[in-house]
Design a protein around this motif. Structure first.
Motif, PDB file in Angstrom:
ATOM      1  N   GLY A 226       0.813  -1.207   0.000  1.00 57.64           N
ATOM      2  CA  GLY A 226       0.000   0.000   0.000  1.00 57.64           C
ATOM      3  C   GLY A 226       0.849   1.260   0.000  1.00 57.64           C
ATOM      4  O   GLY A 226       2.087   1.205  -0.033  1.00 57.64           O
TER       5      GLY A 226
ATOM      6  N   LYS B 186      -1.232   4.031   3.935  1.00 57.87           N
ATOM      7  CA  LYS B 186      -1.754   3.171   4.999  1.00 57.87           C
ATOM      8  C   LYS B 186      -1.233   1.740   4.820  1.00 57.87           C
ATOM      9  O   LYS B 186      -1.950   0.766   5.045  1.00 57.87           O
ATOM     10  CB  LYS B 186      -3.290   3.186   5.005  1.00 57.87           C
TER      11      LYS B 186
ATOM     12  N   GLU C  48      -1.801  -1.260   7.181  1.00 59.90           N
ATOM     13  CA  GLU C  48      -3.115  -1.896   7.252  1.00 59.90           C
ATOM     14  C   GLU C  48      -3.289  -2.815   6.046  1.00 59.90           C
ATOM     15  O   GLU C  48      -2.777  -2.528   4.960  1.00 59.90           O
ATOM     16  CB  GLU C  48      -4.218  -0.837   7.302  1.00 59.90           C
TER      17      GLU C  48
ATOM     18  N   ARG D 233      -4.167   2.462  -0.965  1.00 59.84           N
ATOM     19  CA  ARG D 233      -3.610   3.017   0.263  1.00 59.84           C
ATOM     20  C   ARG D 233      -3.160   1.905   1.215  1.00 59.84           C
ATOM     21  O   ARG D 233      -2.131   2.011   1.852  1.00 59.84           O
ATOM     22  CB  ARG D 233      -4.655   3.905   0.950  1.00 59.84           C
ATOM     23  N   ARG D 234      -3.980   0.855   1.307  1.00 58.39           N
ATOM     24  CA  ARG D 234      -3.636  -0.264   2.187  1.00 58.39           C
ATOM     25  C   ARG D 234      -2.951  -1.369   1.383  1.00 58.39           C
ATOM     26  O   ARG D 234      -3.175  -1.515   0.192  1.00 58.39           O
ATOM     27  CB  ARG D 234      -4.884  -0.807   2.890  1.00 58.39           C
TER      28      ARG D 234
ATOM     29  N   LYS E 114      -4.786  -4.228  12.584  1.00 58.25           N
ATOM     30  CA  LYS E 114      -4.407  -3.733  11.261  1.00 58.25           C
ATOM     31  C   LYS E 114      -5.053  -4.501  10.113  1.00 58.25           C
ATOM     32  O   LYS E 114      -4.868  -4.144   8.950  1.00 58.25           O
ATOM     33  CB  LYS E 114      -2.876  -3.797  11.111  1.00 58.25           C
TER      34      LYS E 114
ATOM     35  N   ASP F  38      -7.976  -5.168   7.886  1.00 52.56           N
ATOM     36  CA  ASP F  38      -9.190  -4.430   7.534  1.00 52.56           C
ATOM     37  C   ASP F  38     -10.358  -5.385   7.276  1.00 52.56           C
ATOM     38  O   ASP F  38     -11.397  -5.308   7.931  1.00 52.56           O
ATOM     39  CB  ASP F  38      -8.903  -3.587   6.298  1.00 52.56           C
TER      40      ASP F  38
ATOM     41  N   ALA G  40      -9.471  -1.110   0.227  1.00 51.82           N
ATOM     42  CA  ALA G  40      -8.101  -0.633   0.451  1.00 51.82           C
ATOM     43  C   ALA G  40      -8.005   0.881   0.430  1.00 51.82           C
ATOM     44  O   ALA G  40      -7.080   1.454   1.040  1.00 51.82           O
ATOM     45  CB  ALA G  40      -7.173  -1.226  -0.607  1.00 51.82           C
TER      46      ALA G  40
ATOM     47  N   MET H  60     -11.302   1.795   8.132  1.00 46.90           N
ATOM     48  CA  MET H  60     -11.405   0.364   7.913  1.00 46.90           C
ATOM     49  C   MET H  60     -12.879  -0.061   7.962  1.00 46.90           C
ATOM     50  O   MET H  60     -13.746   0.656   8.443  1.00 46.90           O
ATOM     51  CB  MET H  60     -10.583  -0.394   8.956  1.00 46.90           C
TER      52      MET H  60
END
Length: 568
Positions: free
Chosen positions: A351, A354, A357, A399-400, A439, A441, A548, A553
């Protein structure tokens, strides 16, 4: 929210009413009314430094507002991203090639067999070719010994020659070469029945069941959900029984297993050659699973063969007429005791802001031995591999971190995913949680055959319903319309749910999964529907992408209490 360049951040200052969502597939560039002034204009020249500062402040404000979105506001689908995912998944698909390698080349994939290890080697290489990160096989234990069938031949040689359809049961021995023996019917339905056959079974092939009637199929085996059936799935059900019904089913299963073990020991002690068994399939479909123990310390099993119902029935009726029946068997089965550990397969797309995560997608990699594990669960494995390939090939930023996981030992009781969850997230028996628990999600699972996705089982998670309702919108014209608050069981999302993590199984069209392919010799590539597979891969990729990139989350249910794991 998507980041389309620093100048777009200025639009965050425009009242919401002045903005419209782009039409599906349309560029998100500003409309003339909101375009920035042309470069080189007097206004621009006189305010260069001020505008630069404003742009930077606006970009920061955009990122901050994304992370502070009000709870409960439904997420809008990212149509531009979904357009790219659909294009890659529908027009450049690799899903049927993945399916063919897993099934035609390597299947069946019984846990700890040479086949599943070879399939894992191919899969990890393919994931590396796609440039996924942290590709590995992660060991877990205990599982037990491996097993494979190398040869099977069965022929009735008397009173007439007749080739038999049958399959050895897993973790049972072979015949050490061709053996011809007489068949005996021993009517054993309870432990007390064994005594009457003592001393009569030496060197015999034994059948113990009265065959079930084989009925005509007036309706097609394969079906899709009707609108009425989907509407019913969407309704919450209040059921009685609860734990008592579950405990009664478990008790019945254990009683049947215990009786089978006693029959098996009796036949071994009496010197029988093999146990020939009826099963629930017909039309040449044979359902064959486990017949012995994978624990090398357990007592040995007898050779066990599941026969096609019609062929078992012929043998039974001949014996009923007092006509002797002889059968030749030649079975070669192998055990593998060198490594009693098994493994899960994982790989990632890192990611951005983030990255600590994680969003997970997965399905079980293993299968039973009679077919090639095409619908159970080559389909789920191929969909999840294709979904992460689509995400990587699209070039979309997430992002994740996104992690794909393919489990072994599912067929023996969700063993691989349970071991993974216990190692990484928490122990459901104590509810002692790890730092990774906070962490993770969400986890998305596929394991109901080849049928296309019609919705999602929410597992009682009411808070996620408005989010998924929005995310389904671009896929309604592909048949995805239904959210069911109900729980569905029998597969690996339950391992995540058991420690309070959001784990979801998609609602899929039944097709002929239960009727024809699930755990049977007909679980083959030909039963896999290409259009449905492509639909599933695109939807999974899209749900993973939107998960993501959410500000927050996925909502969680309250943590469950410590719960002893059911062991069969």
């Amino acid at each position: 929210m998507r980041r389309l360049g620093i100048w777009v951040a200025v639009l965050m200052l425009v009242p919401a009413a002045a903005l419209t969502r782009p039409v599906f597939g349309q560029s998100s560039a500003a409309t003339p009314a909101t375009q920035a002034p042309a470069a080189g204009s007097a206004a621009t020249q006189s305010t260069d430094k001020t505008a630069d500062r404003r742009e930077k402040r606006a970009a920061a404000k955009q990122a901050a507002s994304a992370d502070a979105a009000p709870a409960g506001v439904p997420d809008k689908p990212d149509y531009d991203a979904i357009y790219k995912l659909k294009d890659e998944g529908f027009n450049h698909s690799q899903i049927m090639e993945i399916e063919s390698y897993l099934t035609d080349v390597y299947g069946p994939r019984l846990t700890n067999s040479p086949n599943i290890k070879a399939a894992a080697e191919w899969t990890t290489k393919k994931m590396g070719d796609w440039q996924l990160a942290k590709v590995k096989t992660e060991p877990w234990e205990p599982f037990g010994r491996g097993w494979s069938n190398e040869k099977f031949f069965a022929e009735m040689v008397g009173p007439r020659s007749f080739i038999l359809i049958g399959y050895p049961k897993a973790w049972t021995p072979g015949t050490n070469g061709p053996v011809t023996a007489e068949v005996v019917y021993a009517a054993i339905t309870k432990e007390e029945d064994m005594a009457k056959y003592k001393g009569q079974l030496q060197g015999k092939l034994v059948i113990t069941q009265v065959p079930d009637p084989v009925l005509p199929h007036f309706e097609a085996d394969a079906k899709r959900y009707t609108d009425a059936e989907l509407a019913d799935l969407a309704n919450f059900q209040i059921t009685g029984g609860g734990d008592k019904e579950r405990d009664a089913r478990i008790a019945q299963f254990r009683a049947q297993r215990d009786l089978q073990n006693k029959i098996m020991k009796f036949l071994l002690d009496e010197g029988a050659v093999a146990w020939l068994e009826d099963q629930r399939g017909d039309d040449g479909t044979v359902f064959a699973q486990q017949g012995g123990s994978r624990d090398p310390k357990d007592p040995p099993a007898i050779t066990r063969v599941a026969l096609a119902a019609e062929h078992y029935g012929r043998i039974y009726r001949l014996l009923e007429k007092k006509i002797p029946v002889s059968i030749t068997l030649d079975i070669e089965n192998k055990f593998y005791d060198e490594d009693l550990k098994s493994f899960n397969i994982t790989g990632e797309i890192p990611g951005t802001d983030k990255a600590d995560e994680v969003v997970m997608l997965g399905g079980h990699f293993d299968s039973w031995q009679a077919g090639t594990g095409a619908t159970d669960n080559g389909a789920g494995s191929a969909v999840m591999l294709e979904a992460i390939r689509i995400l990587k090939a699209s070039g979309l930023k997430m992002r994740r971190t996104v992690r794909v996981a393919l489990w072994t030992g599912e067929e023996e009781g969700l063993l691989g995913s349970r071991a993974y969850v216990k190692e990484h997230f928490g122990d459901p028996e104590t509810m002692k949680l790890t730092p990774e628990h906070a962490k993770l999600d969400a986890y998305y699972n596929i394991d109901n055959g080849t049928g296309k996705i019609r919705g999602v089982y929410l597992q009682g998670n009411e808070a996620v319903a408005p989010i998924f309702e929005e995310w389904m919108e671009p896929f309604r014209n592909l048949g995805m319309t239904t959210l069911s608050i109900r729980n569905t069981g029998g597969t690996d999302h339950l391992s995540f749910n058991s420690v309070g993590l959001p784990g979801f199984q998609f609602i899929q069209d039944p097709m002929d999964y239960d009727a024809r392919t699930h755990h049977s010799n007909m679980d083959l590539y030909e039963r896999v529907q290409e259009a449905d597979m492509k639909q599933m891969a695109v939807i999974v990729a899209s749900f993973v992408y939107m998960t993501a990139n959410r500000p927050d989350m996925i909502p969680r249910k309250p943590l469950p209490p410590p719960t002893p794991q059911i062991r069969f």
